[in-house]
Design a protein around this motif. Structure first.
Motif: not given
Lengths: 101, 152
Positions: A53, A59-60
């Protein structure tokens, strides 16, 4: 990076950026080595580098990490900074890369 | 009544705090000597805070002579905020990285992967190690994998 390539070592950059984004970056910066796109963090997960995150939309992404892999596929040098301001110094890495046959 | 003097020390202090903060991303972070330990920025920020203290002292201790009773504290707070935010970034924010205890270690086999390059071509670690280099015609001695945060 030129020095690395002259030694016969291929630099490979990996991030979650799309091929288009990386292509633009290469064009702007004049990079000629491969830039690989890992939007689903497949390789990033395999190397345990997921920074969950931390991306713009939560998001990753990948945390910074560098690995020198020899021709038999074995890791010879690793750098995992604990602070993303502080990056590997070229000398440390080049010394190890010179040992490769 | 005689016109009071401008409180330049407060302004200089504020300007130095801003410069001390902004010069890091725009200049000093480019050079490892001033990046890893940002001593240059700490010096500039320290000078800025010293000027701010001097400016505030002039504004309140010698208010007959100097202006700045209103602007002085405002500049002081903003300057201190810039210095504080810089310290927060340097000592805390950029260190928030996962441990990566499971990352491959020296001597271990590097995990295989297949990803697409900027031409949307499939590239695997094995193919990188097997593809002859254009200059020597030999396969590479190794590959240097650089994982980076990217622009997301």
């Amino acid at each position: 990076m030129n020095e690395i390539e002259q030694m016969g070592v291929v630099p490979v950059a990996i991030s979650v950026d799309s091929p288009e984004e990386s292509g633009d970056l290469c064009k702007k910066a004049g990079f000629t080595f491969p830039f690989l796109s890992d939007p689903n963090t497949v390789a990033i997960r395999a190397y345990d580098l997921v920074h969950a995150k931390a991306g713009v939309n939560g998001h990753d992404i990948s945390r910074p990490g560098e690995f020198l892999v020899d021709s038999s596929g074995v890791v010879r040098w690793v750098n995992l900074t604990e602070d993303f301001r502080v990056r590997a110094r070229a000398e440390q890495f080049l010394a190890e890369a010179r040992q490769l046959k | 009544m005689e016109q009071r003097k401008h409180n330049w020390h407060a302004w200089i202090g504020f300007a130095l705090c801003l410069i001390g903060f902004l010069s890091y991303p725009f200049f000093f972070a480019r050079y490892p000597v001033t990046r890893d330990v940002p001593w240059a920025n700490f010096l500039i920020l320290a000078a800025g805070l010293a000027f701010l203290v001097s400016g505030l002292w002039r504004a309140f201790g010698r208010s007959q002579e100097y202006k700045g009773k209103i602007l002085g504290p405002i500049l002081g707070v903003l300057g201190l905020a810039a210095a504080g935010f810089f310290c927060f970034v340097i000592f805390f924010a950029t260190k928030q990285l996962p441990k990566s205890a499971g990352a491959p270690k020296v001597g271990q086999k590097a995990p295989e992967f297949t990803l697409v390059d900027t031409n949307n071509k499939q590239v695997s670690l094995a193919s990188l190690l097997a593809t002859p280099l254009p200059n020597s015609g030999m396969p590479p001695k190794g590959v240097f994998l650089i994982f980076y945060r990217g622009y997301w």
